[in-house]
Design an enzyme around this catalytic site. Sequence first.
Site, PDB file in Angstrom:
ATOM      1  N   LYS A 262      -0.805   4.845   4.521  1.00 22.58           N
ATOM      2  CA  LYS A 262      -1.683   3.890   5.196  1.00 22.58           C
ATOM      3  C   LYS A 262      -1.169   3.649   6.614  1.00 22.58           C
ATOM      4  O   LYS A 262      -0.004   3.317   6.824  1.00 22.58           O
ATOM      5  CB  LYS A 262      -1.757   2.573   4.418  1.00 22.58           C
TER       6      LYS A 262
ATOM      7  N   HIS B 206       0.832  -1.194   0.000  1.00 25.19           N
ATOM      8  CA  HIS B 206       0.000   0.000   0.000  1.00 25.19           C
ATOM      9  C   HIS B 206       0.869   1.248   0.000  1.00 25.19           C
ATOM     10  O   HIS B 206       2.078   1.183   0.204  1.00 25.19           O
ATOM     11  CB  HIS B 206      -0.927   0.022   1.225  1.00 25.19           C
TER      12      HIS B 206
END
Length: 233
Positions: free
Chosen positions: A134, A130
């Site tokens: 995040k 990600h």
Amino acid sequence: MKIALLGYGRMGKEIEKVAISRGHEIVIKKNNEEDIDVNLADVAIDFSIPSSAFNNISNCINNNVPVISGTTGWLEKYKDAIALCKEKQGAFIYASNFSLGVNIFFELNRQLAKMMHTLEDYSISMEEIHHTRKLDAPSGTAITLAEGIIENSSKKKWELGKSISENSIPISAKRIADIPGTHTVLYNSEVDAIEIKHTAHNRKGFALGAVVAAEWIVDKTGVFSMKDVLNIG
């Protein structure tokens, strides 16, 4: 349909674009921890932060406003949210990932786990990648994938990093700039490997799924999942 956006970061702004393109109106844009009058909305979509999610969801349920949440990292209070929804006869959907493609991927993952569970020569591992903003690791999507394997195999738990137990699933979590989300499940043996993978090209898929779920939940009562929305599984 009038929508309250609880969390107006990058995902909230993407949801706004998709919702407006589908003929809906955004009546609330909340990006703080204060309670607001959610009764202005027909439905609420929560993509906030872990410390705000349960308060946002509770506020909606207490005011009889259907709510869907894609915030991860707050699930120690998930059972409390379910209990409140049932007590108040509200409507609630939580999903670790609202992408329509990812939810199909979840079902493929469960079916593959069923087929592989007796083949002891294969080891199982997972990887998720990600963007660097995040906050939680592993991702909620990775945890959902791991739980789907655990439900359909002899594995008992997942572990972040290298596995130290034969009964666990190791999950590698990487953070790389501008990666919306990539999830891989790998079955590896001495002779071959089987891999399934979902790669998000952008955030629009997550936003579209969230709006579709919001459209679906209006006028319903109960605790639901994306499997209900998509009528799969």
